[in-house]
Design an enzyme around this catalytic site. Structure first.
Site, PDB file in Angstrom:
ATOM      1  N   ALA A  10      -9.684 -35.148 -18.403  1.00 11.76           N
ATOM      2  CA  ALA A  10      -9.382 -36.019 -19.391  1.00 11.76           C
ATOM      3  C   ALA A  10     -10.458 -37.241 -19.710  1.00 11.76           C
ATOM      4  O   ALA A  10     -11.175 -37.355 -18.784  1.00 11.76           O
ATOM      5  CB  ALA A  10      -8.092 -36.859 -18.900  1.00 11.76           C
ATOM      6  N   GLY A  28      -8.193 -32.616 -15.729  1.00 11.44           N
ATOM      7  CA  GLY A  28      -7.571 -32.302 -16.717  1.00 11.44           C
ATOM      8  C   GLY A  28      -8.213 -30.725 -17.524  1.00 11.44           C
ATOM      9  O   GLY A  28      -7.466 -30.013 -18.223  1.00 11.44           O
ATOM     10  N   GLU A  47      -6.663 -28.185 -15.298  1.00  8.65           N
ATOM     11  CA  GLU A  47      -5.328 -28.296 -15.462  1.00  8.65           C
ATOM     12  C   GLU A  47      -5.006 -27.447 -16.945  1.00  8.65           C
ATOM     13  O   GLU A  47      -4.315 -26.638 -17.085  1.00  8.65           O
ATOM     14  CB  GLU A  47      -4.540 -29.786 -15.565  1.00  8.65           C
ATOM     15  CG  GLU A  47      -4.671 -30.225 -14.147  1.00  8.65           C
ATOM     16  CD  GLU A  47      -4.409 -31.830 -14.244  1.00  8.65           C
ATOM     17  OE1 GLU A  47      -5.003 -32.492 -14.958  1.00  8.65           O
ATOM     18  OE2 GLU A  47      -3.364 -32.262 -13.385  1.00  8.65           O
ATOM     19  N   GLU A  89      -9.613 -36.425  -9.442  1.00  8.08           N
ATOM     20  CA  GLU A  89      -8.698 -37.877  -9.956  1.00  8.08           C
ATOM     21  C   GLU A  89      -8.689 -38.625  -8.783  1.00  8.08           C
ATOM     22  O   GLU A  89      -8.820 -39.749  -8.938  1.00  8.08           O
ATOM     23  CB  GLU A  89      -7.377 -37.333 -10.287  1.00  8.08           C
ATOM     24  CG  GLU A  89      -7.160 -36.677 -11.712  1.00  8.08           C
ATOM     25  CD  GLU A  89      -7.156 -35.102 -11.465  1.00  8.08           C
ATOM     26  OE1 GLU A  89      -7.776 -34.638 -10.609  1.00  8.08           O
ATOM     27  OE2 GLU A  89      -6.841 -34.466 -12.692  1.00  8.08           O
TER      28      GLU A  89
HETATM   29  N1  CO8 Z   1     -14.328 -38.516 -19.757  1.00  4.69           N
HETATM   30  C1  CO8 Z   1     -15.123 -39.317 -20.381  1.00  4.69           C
HETATM   31  N2  CO8 Z   1     -16.676 -38.962 -20.730  1.00  4.69           N
HETATM   32  C2  CO8 Z   1     -17.042 -38.084 -19.734  1.00  4.69           C
HETATM   33  C3  CO8 Z   1     -16.050 -37.473 -18.699  1.00  4.69           C
HETATM   34  C4  CO8 Z   1     -14.746 -37.592 -18.887  1.00  4.69           C
HETATM   35  N3  CO8 Z   1     -13.982 -37.055 -17.965  1.00  4.69           N
HETATM   36  N4  CO8 Z   1     -16.900 -36.337 -18.096  1.00  4.69           N
HETATM   37  C5  CO8 Z   1     -18.258 -36.722 -18.618  1.00  4.69           C
HETATM   38  N5  CO8 Z   1     -18.145 -37.390 -19.507  1.00  4.69           N
HETATM   39  C6  CO8 Z   1     -19.181 -37.986 -20.208  1.00  4.69           C
HETATM   40  C7  CO8 Z   1     -20.259 -38.896 -19.396  1.00  4.69           C
HETATM   41  O1  CO8 Z   1     -19.938 -40.164 -19.439  1.00  4.69           O
HETATM   42  C8  CO8 Z   1     -21.499 -38.830 -20.162  1.00  4.69           C
HETATM   43  O2  CO8 Z   1     -21.588 -39.726 -21.285  1.00  4.69           O
HETATM   44  P1  CO8 Z   1     -22.692 -40.637 -21.706  1.00  4.69           P
HETATM   45  O3  CO8 Z   1     -23.887 -39.761 -21.937  1.00  4.69           O
HETATM   46  O4  CO8 Z   1     -22.433 -41.353 -22.798  1.00  4.69           O
HETATM   47  O5  CO8 Z   1     -22.972 -41.473 -20.551  1.00  4.69           O
HETATM   48  C9  CO8 Z   1     -21.649 -37.458 -20.866  1.00  4.69           C
HETATM   49  O6  CO8 Z   1     -20.415 -37.047 -20.641  1.00  4.69           O
HETATM   50  C10 CO8 Z   1     -22.413 -36.342 -19.799  1.00  4.69           C
HETATM   51  O7  CO8 Z   1     -21.808 -36.730 -18.262  1.00  4.69           O
HETATM   52  P2  CO8 Z   1     -22.821 -37.063 -17.270  1.00  4.69           P
HETATM   53  O8  CO8 Z   1     -24.153 -37.548 -17.654  1.00  4.69           O
HETATM   54  O9  CO8 Z   1     -22.004 -37.722 -15.913  1.00  4.69           O
HETATM   55  O10 CO8 Z   1     -23.267 -35.389 -16.740  1.00  4.69           O
HETATM   56  P3  CO8 Z   1     -23.781 -34.920 -15.301  1.00  4.69           P
HETATM   57  O11 CO8 Z   1     -24.289 -33.382 -15.594  1.00  4.69           O
HETATM   58  O12 CO8 Z   1     -24.772 -35.968 -14.613  1.00  4.69           O
HETATM   59  O13 CO8 Z   1     -22.439 -34.983 -14.573  1.00  4.69           O
HETATM   60  C11 CO8 Z   1     -20.020 -34.278 -13.944  1.00  4.69           C
HETATM   61  C12 CO8 Z   1     -21.405 -33.865 -14.812  1.00  4.69           C
HETATM   62  C13 CO8 Z   1     -20.237 -34.009 -12.482  1.00  4.69           C
HETATM   63  C14 CO8 Z   1     -18.776 -33.456 -14.743  1.00  4.69           C
HETATM   64  C15 CO8 Z   1     -19.596 -36.004 -14.418  1.00  4.69           C
HETATM   65  O14 CO8 Z   1     -19.814 -35.973 -15.713  1.00  4.69           O
HETATM   66  C16 CO8 Z   1     -18.394 -36.113 -13.980  1.00  4.69           C
HETATM   67  O15 CO8 Z   1     -17.945 -36.541 -12.996  1.00  4.69           O
HETATM   68  N6  CO8 Z   1     -17.297 -36.131 -15.048  1.00  4.69           N
HETATM   69  C17 CO8 Z   1     -16.045 -36.787 -14.689  1.00  4.69           C
HETATM   70  C18 CO8 Z   1     -15.112 -35.908 -13.979  1.00  4.69           C
HETATM   71  C19 CO8 Z   1     -13.946 -36.416 -13.536  1.00  4.69           C
HETATM   72  O16 CO8 Z   1     -13.618 -37.429 -12.787  1.00  4.69           O
HETATM   73  N7  CO8 Z   1     -12.883 -35.676 -14.126  1.00  4.69           N
HETATM   74  C20 CO8 Z   1     -11.354 -35.941 -13.957  1.00  4.69           C
HETATM   75  C21 CO8 Z   1     -10.885 -37.042 -15.063  1.00  4.69           C
HETATM   76  S1  CO8 Z   1      -9.390 -37.624 -14.826  1.00  4.69           S
HETATM   77  C22 CO8 Z   1      -8.157 -36.423 -15.151  1.00  4.69           C
HETATM   78  O17 CO8 Z   1      -8.727 -35.317 -15.666  1.00  4.69           O
HETATM   79  C23 CO8 Z   1      -6.818 -36.722 -15.265  1.00  4.69           C
HETATM   80  C24 CO8 Z   1      -6.095 -35.632 -16.164  1.00  4.69           C
HETATM   81  C25 CO8 Z   1      -4.739 -36.002 -16.043  1.00  4.69           C
HETATM   82  C26 CO8 Z   1      -4.344 -36.775 -17.257  1.00  4.69           C
HETATM   83  C27 CO8 Z   1      -2.955 -36.625 -17.733  1.00  4.69           C
HETATM   84  C28 CO8 Z   1      -2.044 -37.895 -17.707  1.00  4.69           C
HETATM   85  C29 CO8 Z   1      -0.681 -37.666 -17.889  1.00  4.69           C
END
Ligand code: CO8
Length: 257
Positions: free
Chosen positions: A65, A108, A111, A131
Site C-alpha cells: 500500500a 498490500g 495481499e 507491515e
Molecule cells: N509506498 C510508497 N512508496 C513506495 C513504496 C510504498 N509501499 N515502496 C516503494 N516506494 C517508493 C520509494 O519511496 C521510492 O520513491 P522515491 O524515489 O520518491 O524515494 C521508490 O518507490 C523506489 O523505492 P526504493 O528507492 O525504496 O527502492 P529499493 O529498490 O531501494 O527498495 C523496497 C525496494 C525494498 C521494496 C523498498 O522500496 C521498500 O521497502 N518498500 C516498502 C515496502 C513495504 O513496507 N510495504 C508494505 C507497505 S504497508 C501495506 O502494504 C499495508 C497494506 C494494508 C493496507 C490496508 C488498509 C486497510
C-alpha cells in the site's frame, strides 16, 4: 478505456491489467484500487473475455500500500471510510484472475496477489508482509489469506519478522502455483488464462466458486455445494458438447450455453 495508474488491454480472450506506477514500485494508492476494480469489472462484464491476468513490472508486482498516502490518515477517517475495503470488490470478480508476480510483492502487494485465484511467480519474485516494520499489521487480508496458503507457522514468521520469501520458498509452501523464468512471466500467465478462457465459461465460473467455497464452509457443506453445482452443469449444452467431443475424439466447440 484509459486509466491513470494501470494499463488495461486484451490478449485474445484474456484481459491483462498491468499496474503502472513505476516510480513508486506500483505502490497501491486509492487510484490504483479504483482503476484495478474498474478494469476487472469491465472485463467481467465483457462477453469476449474469459479470464484475466494482473501483473506489475519486472522490479515490482507492487511494493505495498502507498505508505506516503497512508502515513497521515487519522484513525477516525480510516475507520469511518473503511479504508481500502474497496479491494474486496476485486475478490467478487466471477471470472478467473491470475496474478503474475515478478519482483517485490510486499504488504498490500502480496495481499493483492493472494486476492487473485492463483499466483504464477517469476523466479525473481519476493513475497513479504513487512507491515510490522512500519508499526502496523497486514490490512488487506495478509494475516488471513497467507495463513490459509502457507499455514500458521510460516504465516506467523512472515507477519512477525517481516522477512521476505523468495519464489522457490513460495512455491514449496503453496503460496504460488508455479514458478517460471522472469522473461516468460506475462506470456506464461496469459497462456494459462487463455487456456481457461477456451473452456466453457459457466463451468469455469462454477469451478472457481466451488474452490472458493472451501475456504468459507465445512467439508460436508462444501461437498454438497460442489455436487449441486456439478448436477447443474448437466443443464448446459456445453456439457453435452464436451462429453460428445471426447467420445467422438474431436475438440469441443464450447458456446458458453
Ligand atoms: N509506498 C510508497 N512508496 C513506495 C513504496 C510504498 N509501499 N515502496 C516503494 N516506494 C517508493 C520509494 O519511496 C521510492 O520513491 P522515491 O524515489 O520518491 O524515494 C521508490 O518507490 C523506489 O523505492 P526504493 O528507492 O525504496 O527502492 P529499493 O529498490 O531501494 O527498495 C523496497 C525496494 C525494498 C521494496 C523498498 O522500496 C521498500 O521497502 N518498500 C516498502 C515496502 C513495504 O513496507 N510495504 C508494505 C507497505 S504497508 C501495506 O502494504 C499495508 C497494506 C494494508 C493496507 C490496508 C488498509 C486497510
Amino acid at each position: 478505456m484509459a486509466y491513470e495508474t494501470i494499463i488495461a488491454e486484451t490478449r485474445g480472450k484474456v484481459g491483462l491489467i498491468t499496474l503502472n506506477r513505476p516510480k513508486a514500485l506500483n505502490a497501491l494508492n486509492s487510484q490504483v484500487m479504483a482503476d484495478v476494480v474498474a478494469a476487472a469489472n469491465a472485463f467481467g462484464a465483457d462477453a469476449a473475455i474469459g479470464a484475466m491476468v494482473i501483473t506489475g513490472s519486472e522490479k515490482a508486482f507492487a511494493a505495498g500500500a502507498d505508505i506516503k498516502e497512508m502515513q497521515s490518515i487519522a484513525y477516525v477517517d480510516a475507520y469511518t471510510q473503511d479504508f481500502f475495503v474497496g479491494w474486496e470488490e476485486l475478490t467478487r470478480t466471477r471470472k478467473p484472475v491470475i496474478a503474475a508476480v515478478a519482483g517485490y510483492a510486499l504488504g498490500g502487494g502480496c495481499e493483492l496477489a493472494m486476492m487473485c485465484d492463483f499466483i504464477i511467480a517469476a523466479d525473481t519474485a519476493k513475497f513479504g508482509q513487512p507491515e510490522i516494520t512500519l508499526g502496523v499489521i497486514p490490512g488487506m487480508g495478509g494475516s488471513q489469506r497467507l495463513t490459509r496458503f502457507v499455514g500458521k507457522s510460516k504465516a506467523m514468521d512472515m507477519c512477525l519478522t517481516g522477512r521476505m520469501m523468495d519464489a522457490a520458498e513460495a512455491e514449496r509452501s503453496g503460496l504460488v502455483s508455479r514458478v517460471v523464468p522472469a522473461a516468460e512471466l506475462v506470456e506464461e500467465a496469459v497462456k494459462a488464462a487463455a487456456k481457461i478462457a477456451d473452456f466453457s465459461l459457466p463451468s469455469v465460473m462454477m469451478a472457481k466458486e466451488a474452490v472458493n467455497r472451501s475456504f468459507e464452509t465445512t467439508l460436508a457443506e462444501g461437498l454438497r455445494f460442489e455436487r449441486r453445482l456439478f448436477h447443474s452443469l448437466f443443464a448446459l449444452e456445453d456439457q453435452k458438447e464436451g462429453m460428445a467431443a471426447f467420445a467422438e475424439k474431436r475438440k469441443p466447440n464450447f458456446t458458453n450455453r
